[in-house]
Scaffold this active site. Structure first.
Site, PDB file in Angstrom:
ATOM      1  N   ARG A 190      59.239  37.702 -73.075  1.00 60.04           N
ATOM      2  CA  ARG A 190      58.121  38.549 -73.490  1.00 60.04           C
ATOM      3  C   ARG A 190      57.494  39.235 -72.266  1.00 60.04           C
ATOM      4  O   ARG A 190      57.752  40.393 -72.001  1.00 60.04           O
ATOM      5  CB  ARG A 190      57.088  37.686 -74.256  1.00 60.04           C
ATOM      6  CG  ARG A 190      56.157  38.490 -75.147  1.00 60.04           C
ATOM      7  CD  ARG A 190      55.000  39.140 -74.420  1.00 60.04           C
ATOM      8  NE  ARG A 190      54.232  38.180 -73.622  1.00 60.04           N
ATOM      9  CZ  ARG A 190      53.329  38.540 -72.724  1.00 60.04           C
ATOM     10  NH1 ARG A 190      53.066  39.818 -72.514  1.00 60.04           N
ATOM     11  NH2 ARG A 190      52.692  37.633 -72.010  1.00 60.04           N
ATOM     12  N   ASP A 191      56.749  38.491 -71.449  1.00 54.30           N
ATOM     13  CA  ASP A 191      56.050  39.092 -70.309  1.00 54.30           C
ATOM     14  C   ASP A 191      57.044  39.709 -69.326  1.00 54.30           C
ATOM     15  O   ASP A 191      56.777  40.755 -68.718  1.00 54.30           O
ATOM     16  CB  ASP A 191      55.199  38.017 -69.609  1.00 54.30           C
ATOM     17  CG  ASP A 191      54.095  38.607 -68.741  1.00 54.30           C
ATOM     18  OD1 ASP A 191      54.087  39.824 -68.516  1.00 54.30           O
ATOM     19  OD2 ASP A 191      53.245  37.832 -68.271  1.00 54.30           O
ATOM     20  N   HIS A 212      48.511  30.628 -66.521  1.00 56.61           N
ATOM     21  CA  HIS A 212      49.492  31.719 -66.539  1.00 56.61           C
ATOM     22  C   HIS A 212      49.243  32.484 -65.246  1.00 56.61           C
ATOM     23  O   HIS A 212      48.177  33.088 -65.084  1.00 56.61           O
ATOM     24  CB  HIS A 212      49.250  32.588 -67.784  1.00 56.61           C
ATOM     25  CG  HIS A 212      50.106  33.819 -67.853  1.00 56.61           C
ATOM     26  ND1 HIS A 212      51.213  33.905 -68.689  1.00 56.61           N
ATOM     27  CD2 HIS A 212      50.041  35.002 -67.214  1.00 56.61           C
ATOM     28  CE1 HIS A 212      51.774  35.097 -68.558  1.00 56.61           C
ATOM     29  NE2 HIS A 212      51.081  35.784 -67.666  1.00 56.61           N
ATOM     30  N   HIS A 233      50.335  34.983 -61.893  1.00 53.69           N
ATOM     31  CA  HIS A 233      51.163  36.019 -61.277  1.00 53.69           C
ATOM     32  C   HIS A 233      51.113  35.846 -59.763  1.00 53.69           C
ATOM     33  O   HIS A 233      50.089  35.445 -59.213  1.00 53.69           O
ATOM     34  CB  HIS A 233      50.669  37.413 -61.688  1.00 53.69           C
ATOM     35  CG  HIS A 233      51.009  37.755 -63.105  1.00 53.69           C
ATOM     36  ND1 HIS A 233      51.881  38.760 -63.441  1.00 53.69           N
ATOM     37  CD2 HIS A 233      50.616  37.189 -64.269  1.00 53.69           C
ATOM     38  CE1 HIS A 233      52.001  38.817 -64.759  1.00 53.69           C
ATOM     39  NE2 HIS A 233      51.242  37.879 -65.295  1.00 53.69           N
ATOM     40  N   CYS A 267      51.997  43.649 -65.667  1.00 52.85           N
ATOM     41  CA  CYS A 267      50.859  43.921 -66.543  1.00 52.85           C
ATOM     42  C   CYS A 267      50.742  45.424 -66.647  1.00 52.85           C
ATOM     43  O   CYS A 267      50.651  46.101 -65.634  1.00 52.85           O
ATOM     44  CB  CYS A 267      49.590  43.328 -65.927  1.00 52.85           C
ATOM     45  SG  CYS A 267      48.083  43.904 -66.719  1.00 52.85           S
ATOM     46  N   ASN A 324      55.407  37.258 -62.578  1.00 51.75           N
ATOM     47  CA  ASN A 324      54.938  35.929 -62.916  1.00 51.75           C
ATOM     48  C   ASN A 324      55.544  34.969 -61.897  1.00 51.75           C
ATOM     49  O   ASN A 324      56.526  35.289 -61.217  1.00 51.75           O
ATOM     50  CB  ASN A 324      55.458  35.538 -64.303  1.00 51.75           C
ATOM     51  CG  ASN A 324      54.731  36.227 -65.434  1.00 51.75           C
ATOM     52  OD1 ASN A 324      53.813  35.686 -66.006  1.00 51.75           O
ATOM     53  ND2 ASN A 324      55.146  37.450 -65.742  1.00 51.75           N
TER      54      ASN A 324
END
Lengths: 300, 300
Positions: free
Chosen positions: A11-12, A203, A205, A236, A245
């Site tokens: 996803r990310d 979460h 980064h 992002c 990430n």
């Protein structure tokens, strides 16, 4: 204490690439991650394909996956509509993103920060009704690209509301990669009393090379959920330089060398990273597949 | 507590590049680092130019530098001959590399680990006689590419001998970038009783993305010397994938955001990184010059 690594690469990671992976490749990646030992995978995002074409076909991805026994699949959602889409699929959990800073929230999900908490409450009720769990992911918890510093007591207030609304766990997100370990500790002091015993996690980064130091601090504080992305893919959309990430394979190294079981297989993770490196070589920020393991390996 | 960032880019950084910077450029880099606020700079290495052509002309570099008031210049040395070369120049300090693992020591400096400590003692005596200080840098303190794990009590034994021989400070080096924060803490427990009050610090590589987490752990333990390299340049000739010291500009971000004064100017550091990125774009591992600062800046 068991720590769950939640893989957010499908996803990310993929969401922020300059190219779109076809459904078949996304299915293969998710299955490969499960085979490497991941037991929690954020597999899709229920957003409009016109806004995020990389995430189109979420239902097809989920339907095309084989049975994955013991693997918790989840979908990222930003609102009730996305939650309802997700609840019509096989996912066991929703990961609902609320945003601690108002400006970011309005730009990312078209509502105020307060409204995102109210929307979370509606999604939580729907999830409960459908027998699924729901994680609240608090974006910009450590800083916002538009508003700067985010007061920890604002985040704590949101967490209290999210817990009251039925969040099964809370993930605090350093969406733009600005935190240092002292920030992880400071926010934890504010948030811990509001968790009511719910598991919490981070979460992170690695935009300013502090991501793994922050991970280490969070683990010391008892975090039991760690988001990570294979290869360190990720970013992002509103923080164009927020690349990366923390990478699943590097998180696996740090945790195993610290004596924390992960259940992950370094060689299988490395093979997945090598595959991704063939497609998006300059997006791989994880280092383990290149540098290699050092020392003993935990049994996987 | 004052923490000294020792800039090793002009030595560890440039030494490991695939191209050789001319003397004039090295002078300009060192002067630029001093202008950015660095007060301790490992400027040269006294090794054979036939073995390390990037470090040829150490005397010319030192002679060509302007007066740098308040800046402690040092030379890396591996043996007494190198120490004597350095003591004939203007450097205020020697940084003498001993090696905790025997195989690495024989390959890197052509002597046993034990002999490197004896050689250190001779260099320390010469430095004392010349009114200069001497730092012992213990390479492979956290792991060796040939021997694997290095027992912490072996390192502690070496540190005791180095302190007895006159080391003014001890730097523990993760030469190949394998340590995790638990290793930093474990080795510190072993080494602390042998320091006899001498300052200690760390030299960290970010090869497996653990460098900044290790830095954070070392600062918590009271380390007062932190080696860092502008842009994160650096490596190790016997650990070809050991790319990247922790980057001065990223160390500056982490420390300042933690409330630890550095005296460094982010904009000047970024300008130096931009210059280096023009020459060796794929060697820049520091992220601050790209990602930008976040939050308040300390006065520099």
């Amino acid at each position: 204490m068991m720590v769950t690594i939640c893989e957010v690469g499908p996803r990310d990671g993929l969401q922020n690439l300059p190219l779109t992976f076809p459904v078949e490749e996304r299915i293969r990646l998710i299955a490969g991650l499960a085979a490497a030992g991941l037991r929690s995978i954020e597999a899709v995002s229920m957003v409009s394909p016109s806004r995020v074409p990389q995430m189109a076909g979420a239902e097809e991805v989920l339907a095309g996956l084989p049975e994955l026994p013991g693997v918790h699949l989840s979908a990222l959602v930003l609102n009730l509509r996305g939650a309802e889409r997700a609840l019509a699929t096989r996912v066991q959990g929703l990961r609902f993103a609320v945003v601690a800073s108002d400006t970011f929230c309005r730009r990312n999900q078209g509502m105020s920060s307060e409204d995102s908490v109210a929307e979370f409450a509606r999604a939580a009720e729907a999830a409960r009704g459908a027998g699924r769990d729901i994680t609240a992911v608090v974006a910009t918890a450590y800083g916002c690209p538009f508003e700067g510093e985010v007061p920890p007591d604002r985040v704590a207030g949101m967490v209290a509301a999210l817990v009251a609304a039925g969040a099964d766990r809370i993930v605090l997100a350093d969406t733009i990669g600005v935190a240092v370990p002292g920030d992880i500790r400071r926010l934890h002091r504010h948030v811990a009393p509001t968790l009511q015993g719910r598991p919490w996690g981070v979460h992170l980064h690695n935009t300013r090379n502090t991501g793994y130091a922050n991970l280490s601090a969070a683990l010391e504080l008892g975090a039991t959920v760690v988001d990570a992305s294979i290869g360190g893919l990720g970013g992002c959309p509103f923080a164009p330089r927020a690349t990366g990430n923390i990478a699943t394979e590097d998180v696996n190294y740090l945790m195993q060398r610290e004596g924390i079981a992960t259940g992950l297989d370094h060689d299988r993770l490395s093979a997945l990273v090598e595959d991704l490196a063939g497609r998006v070589p300059d997006k791989i920020t994880g280092q383990l597949s290149r540098a290699g393991w050092f020392g003993e390996r935990a049994a996987s």
